[in-house]
Write a protein that holds these residues in place. Structure first.
Motif, PDB file in Angstrom:
ATOM      1  N   GLY A 259       0.805  -1.213   0.000  1.00  0.00           N
ATOM      2  CA  GLY A 259       0.000   0.000   0.000  1.00  0.00           C
ATOM      3  C   GLY A 259       0.838   1.261   0.000  1.00  0.00           C
ATOM      4  O   GLY A 259       2.035   1.243   0.303  1.00  0.00           O
ATOM      5  N   ASP A 260       0.180   2.389  -0.310  1.00  0.00           N
ATOM      6  CA  ASP A 260       0.883   3.664  -0.403  1.00  0.00           C
ATOM      7  C   ASP A 260       1.065   4.343   0.952  1.00  0.00           C
ATOM      8  O   ASP A 260       2.153   4.852   1.259  1.00  0.00           O
ATOM      9  CB  ASP A 260       0.122   4.612  -1.336  1.00  0.00           C
ATOM     10  N   ALA A 261       0.012   4.368   1.775  1.00  0.00           N
ATOM     11  CA  ALA A 261       0.067   5.106   3.038  1.00  0.00           C
ATOM     12  C   ALA A 261       1.222   4.673   3.941  1.00  0.00           C
ATOM     13  O   ALA A 261       1.926   5.529   4.498  1.00  0.00           O
ATOM     14  CB  ALA A 261      -1.273   4.992   3.778  1.00  0.00           C
ATOM     15  N   PRO A 262       1.481   3.373   4.116  1.00  0.00           N
ATOM     16  CA  PRO A 262       2.592   2.978   4.998  1.00  0.00           C
ATOM     17  C   PRO A 262       3.970   3.401   4.492  1.00  0.00           C
ATOM     18  O   PRO A 262       4.935   3.366   5.257  1.00  0.00           O
ATOM     19  CB  PRO A 262       2.476   1.447   5.040  1.00  0.00           C
ATOM     20  N   GLN A 263       4.075   3.795   3.212  1.00  0.00           N
ATOM     21  CA  GLN A 263       5.383   4.140   2.641  1.00  0.00           C
ATOM     22  C   GLN A 263       5.689   5.634   2.696  1.00  0.00           C
ATOM     23  O   GLN A 263       6.785   6.051   2.338  1.00  0.00           O
ATOM     24  CB  GLN A 263       5.465   3.657   1.189  1.00  0.00           C
ATOM     25  N   LEU A 264       4.715   6.462   3.133  1.00  0.00           N
ATOM     26  CA  LEU A 264       4.971   7.908   3.163  1.00  0.00           C
ATOM     27  C   LEU A 264       6.154   8.239   4.067  1.00  0.00           C
ATOM     28  O   LEU A 264       7.055   8.991   3.679  1.00  0.00           O
ATOM     29  CB  LEU A 264       3.716   8.655   3.615  1.00  0.00           C
ATOM     30  N   ILE A 265       6.155   7.688   5.273  1.00  0.00           N
ATOM     31  CA  ILE A 265       7.238   8.001   6.213  1.00  0.00           C
ATOM     32  C   ILE A 265       8.578   7.452   5.731  1.00  0.00           C
ATOM     33  O   ILE A 265       9.586   8.182   5.713  1.00  0.00           O
ATOM     34  CB  ILE A 265       6.884   7.485   7.623  1.00  0.00           C
ATOM     35  N   PRO A 266       8.673   6.175   5.301  1.00  0.00           N
ATOM     36  CA  PRO A 266       9.970   5.682   4.804  1.00  0.00           C
ATOM     37  C   PRO A 266      10.511   6.488   3.627  1.00  0.00           C
ATOM     38  O   PRO A 266      11.726   6.713   3.538  1.00  0.00           O
ATOM     39  CB  PRO A 266       9.660   4.242   4.389  1.00  0.00           C
ATOM     40  N   VAL A 267       9.637   6.945   2.724  1.00  0.00           N
ATOM     41  CA  VAL A 267      10.118   7.717   1.576  1.00  0.00           C
ATOM     42  C   VAL A 267      10.648   9.071   2.029  1.00  0.00           C
ATOM     43  O   VAL A 267      11.737   9.499   1.616  1.00  0.00           O
ATOM     44  CB  VAL A 267       8.997   7.891   0.532  1.00  0.00           C
ATOM     45  N   LEU A 268       9.902   9.757   2.903  1.00  0.00           N
ATOM     46  CA  LEU A 268      10.352  11.071   3.368  1.00  0.00           C
ATOM     47  C   LEU A 268      11.613  10.965   4.220  1.00  0.00           C
ATOM     48  O   LEU A 268      12.430  11.892   4.234  1.00  0.00           O
ATOM     49  CB  LEU A 268       9.242  11.769   4.147  1.00  0.00           C
ATOM     50  N   GLU A 269      11.785   9.844   4.926  1.00  0.00           N
ATOM     51  CA  GLU A 269      13.006   9.661   5.713  1.00  0.00           C
ATOM     52  C   GLU A 269      14.238   9.534   4.816  1.00  0.00           C
ATOM     53  O   GLU A 269      15.359   9.781   5.256  1.00  0.00           O
ATOM     54  CB  GLU A 269      12.880   8.420   6.596  1.00  0.00           C
ATOM     55  N   ARG A 270      14.037   9.155   3.565  1.00  0.00           N
ATOM     56  CA  ARG A 270      15.151   9.023   2.615  1.00  0.00           C
ATOM     57  C   ARG A 270      15.493  10.356   1.950  1.00  0.00           C
ATOM     58  O   ARG A 270      16.515  10.445   1.264  1.00  0.00           O
ATOM     59  CB  ARG A 270      14.794   8.004   1.539  1.00  0.00           C
ATOM     60  N   LEU A 271      14.639  11.364   2.123  1.00  0.00           N
ATOM     61  CA  LEU A 271      14.873  12.657   1.475  1.00  0.00           C
ATOM     62  C   LEU A 271      15.998  13.391   2.198  1.00  0.00           C
ATOM     63  O   LEU A 271      15.850  13.835   3.338  1.00  0.00           O
ATOM     64  CB  LEU A 271      13.599  13.490   1.497  1.00  0.00           C
ATOM     65  N   SER A 272      17.139  13.511   1.543  1.00  0.00           N
ATOM     66  CA  SER A 272      18.298  14.173   2.129  1.00  0.00           C
ATOM     67  C   SER A 272      19.184  14.681   0.999  1.00  0.00           C
ATOM     68  O   SER A 272      19.835  13.889   0.310  1.00  0.00           O
ATOM     69  CB  SER A 272      19.070  13.197   3.025  1.00  0.00           C
TER      70      SER A 272
END
Length: 288
Positions: free
Chosen positions: A162-175
């Motif tokens: 699903g998409d919702a559970p991946q919002l936090i992991p994706v944003l944590e990779r933003l650097s």
């Protein structure tokens, strides 16, 4: 100067990319043919052709394949992308005022299936990012894109996730690193997403990081909140004018999937496919 073919790096693009590549580039050195080999990798990225069908003008196909695989395994493509993002940020080419999050499914070719389960572990997902969904074997790319139709970060998962559970992991990779001193940039001013990303957990996370957001609320969540009265919390803020900019991340996905090797996954290993998407992102950032 070498003649530039269709889809090859232009002289301006090569001038931007060359300083970021490994090796000294001296004649007779290990990496002396960077440009030719990279153009061969880009040919395969653009067309999705089997590695053996890469034209001989780019050198032996095995050299082209091994360069891409090796640079995928040792993180070279990741480092190049981070450097490009750092330069783009220094040149004020990244729109931090608004980013969008979305996902897209990539059908896995039959050649992408069947990687050995007993192969050595790799930092990327051990399940090889393949899963069964309505379209058969698929992988899913979850990405954050900025207004210029280019990706800032992404994550590869099996297609049924699903998409919702991946919002936090994706944003944590933003650097995005800075060329000068200072911490990497990790927080956009505003984030937009469709109703697939609506959840209390995601909204709490965004508020904690002080990231304003415009995420559509599904009817079921709205009805449940209203049914609970005061205990349901305040209504979710939603600005239709801002939400219209969500098309920017959709256009980012379209730009990535113009590359055949991204639209269809041909790579067996997840880390190789991850860096195929890396390379497509690098190609887009090299353009003016």
């Amino acid at each position: 100067m070498p003649e530039v073919g269709r889809g090859d790096l232009t002289h301006a693009e090569w001038a931007r990319l060359a300083p970021l590549l490994p090796g000294d580039g001296l004649p007779g050195g290990r990496w002396s043919d960077h440009r030719t080999v990279i153009n061969g990798i880009l040919f395969r990225l653009r067309t999705g052709a089997p590695w053996r069908d890469v034209p001989s003008q780019y050198g032996p196909w095995k050299t082209v394949y091994e360069r891409h695989r090796r640079w995928s395994a040792d993180g070279t493509w990741d480092k190049i992308l981070r450097s490009l993002l750092a330069h783009a940020d220094a040149e004020d080419r990244i729109d931090w005022s608004m980013v969008g999050i979305d996902s897209t499914s990539c059908r896995a070719h039959q050649h992408a299936a069947g990687a050995r389960n007993d192969a050595p572990a790799h930092p990327h997902r051990a399940d090889e990012g393949l899963g069964r969904s309505r379209g058969g074997l698929t992988s899913k790319i979850h990405l954050v894109g900025e207004g210029g139709r280019r990706s800032l970060t992404f994550l590869i998962t099996p297609g049924q996730w699903g998409d919702a559970p991946q919002l936090i992991p994706v944003l944590e990779r933003l650097s995005v690193p800075r060329l000068a001193t200072g911490r990497p940039r990790t927080c956009p001013a505003h984030l937009s997403g469709d109703k697939a990303y609506s959840s209390r957990r995601n909204r709490r996370y965004l508020r904690r990081r002080q990231i304003r957001h415009t995420i559509a609320e599904p009817r079921s969540q709205r009805a449940n909140r209203q049914r609970r009265g005061r205990r349901g919390g305040r209504p979710v803020g939603f600005d239709k004018a801002i939400y219209r900019r969500r098309n920017e991340v959709e256009r980012t996905i379209n730009a990535l999937k113009n590359f055949s090797a991204v639209a269809t996954r041909y790579d067996k290993r997840a880390y190789v496919f991850h860096c195929t998407v890396d390379l497509a992102t690098i190609r887009l950032w090299l353009r003016p």
